[in-house]
Each structure stands twice: as C-alpha cells, then as structure tokens.
Design a protein around this motif. Structure first.
Motif, short mmCIF file in Angstrom:
data_model
loop_
_atom_site.label_atom_id
_atom_site.label_comp_id
_atom_site.label_asym_id
_atom_site.label_seq_id
_atom_site.Cartn_x
_atom_site.Cartn_y
_atom_site.Cartn_z
N THR A 11 89.25 6.98 18.06
CA THR A 11 88.21 8.22 17.42
C THR A 11 88.21 9.77 17.51
N ILE A 12 88.62 10.04 18.97
CA ILE A 12 89.47 11.06 18.89
C ILE A 12 90.15 11.58 18.65
N LYS A 13 91.07 10.52 18.39
CA LYS A 13 93.25 11.19 18.13
C LYS A 13 93.27 10.85 16.57
N ASN A 14 91.90 10.33 15.81
CA ASN A 14 91.82 10.09 14.62
C ASN A 14 91.13 11.58 13.82
N ASN A 15 89.82 11.77 14.55
CA ASN A 15 89.51 13.26 13.95
C ASN A 15 90.05 14.21 14.60
N VAL A 16 90.92 14.39 16.04
CA VAL A 16 92.56 16.17 15.42
C VAL A 16 93.61 15.33 14.41
N GLY A 17 93.68 14.27 14.22
CA GLY A 17 94.78 14.28 12.82
C GLY A 17 94.17 14.94 11.61
N LYS A 18 92.49 13.94 11.50
CA LYS A 18 92.44 14.53 9.96
C LYS A 18 92.10 16.12 10.38
N VAL A 19 91.43 16.39 11.57
CA VAL A 19 91.23 18.32 11.17
C VAL A 19 93.13 19.30 11.26
N VAL A 20 94.29 18.76 11.56
CA VAL A 20 95.25 19.12 11.27
C VAL A 20 95.62 18.87 10.21
N ILE A 21 95.47 17.61 9.77
CA ILE A 21 95.89 17.86 8.18
C ILE A 21 94.96 18.49 7.22
N TYR A 22 93.43 18.73 7.35
CA TYR A 22 92.97 19.54 6.30
C TYR A 22 93.17 20.73 6.64
N THR A 23 93.54 21.61 7.76
CA THR A 23 93.39 22.74 8.00
C THR A 23 94.92 23.46 7.41
N PHE A 24 95.87 22.31 7.64
CA PHE A 24 96.69 22.58 6.74
C PHE A 24 96.91 22.43 5.04
N LEU A 25 96.33 21.56 4.77
CA LEU A 25 95.83 21.55 3.22
C LEU A 25 95.50 22.42 2.72
N LEU A 26 94.31 22.98 3.83
CA LEU A 26 93.58 24.25 3.54
C LEU A 26 94.30 25.74 3.18
N VAL A 27 95.18 25.69 4.51
CA VAL A 27 95.94 26.99 4.18
C VAL A 27 96.95 26.82 3.38
N PHE A 28 97.63 26.08 2.49
CA PHE A 28 98.49 25.55 2.02
C PHE A 28 97.83 25.54 0.13
N GLY A 29 96.48 25.59 0.28
CA GLY A 29 95.92 25.65 -1.09
C GLY A 29 95.85 27.05 -0.78
N LEU A 30 95.07 28.00 -0.15
CA LEU A 30 94.32 29.15 0.05
C LEU A 30 96.01 30.75 -0.68
N PHE A 31 96.67 29.45 0.37
CA PHE A 31 98.85 30.56 0.32
C PHE A 31 98.98 30.32 -0.50
N SER A 32 98.99 29.08 -1.65
CA SER A 32 99.84 28.79 -3.05
C SER A 32 99.74 29.28 -4.35
#
Length: 89
Positions: A11-32
């Motif tokens: 569960t912890i590994k899955n949550n960390v993976g989701k946080v990384v993916i959402y952060t990646f999408l947020l950064v590229f969404g803001l700077f696109s």
C-alpha cells in the motif's frame, strides 16, 4: 515493536507511485503553455523578412522534434517501472 505486513508495504509503495505520477502530471500540466523553441538566429532570420507564417512553421517543427525524445524516454522509463513492479510481485 513494529510488525511488517506485506499488505502495508504494498500500500505504501502504491501510494508513493501515485504521488510521483500526480506530481509529474501536475508539473507538466502547469508548464505546458505555448513554447517558443527557436534559437535567436533562426528567429531573426525568419522574422526579418516579414514572413510570420514561415516562422511559425519552423517553430512548430522545432517543438515537434523536441517532443519525440521525451516521449521515447518516458516510454522506456515506464517499461522499466513495469518490469520492476512485476519482478517484486
């Protein structure tokens, strides 16, 4: 004492993976936003003649060529991620 539980670890590994993916999408969404990828010399040569349509075409071509390597690296990174995830399961 702490008790290690495989379900909790997953569960912890899955949550960390989701946080990384959402952060990646947020950064590229803001700077696109709109990008100007021309170098200074290309821009000066194309805009000095007053042909804005040709300058825009060159700019779009540069952006297109710039995006392809990022897509390839992201695909390779995702494939490695999936292999490691499958290996740990």
């Amino acid at each position: 004492m702490f008790i290690k539980d495989k379900n909790t670890e997953m569960t912890i590994k899955n949550n960390v993976g989701k946080v990384v993916i959402y952060t990646f999408l947020l950064v590229f969404g803001l700077f696109s936003g709109t990008m100007n990828a021309q170098c200074a010399m290309c821009r000066a040569a194309l805009t000095s003649e007053g042909n804005a349509k040709q300058a825009a075409a060159v700019n779009d071509g540069i952006v297109y060529l710039m995006v392809i390597p990022y897509i390839l690296v992201a695909g390779i990174g995702y494939a490695i991620y999936r292999m490691k995830k499958k290996k740990t399961s």
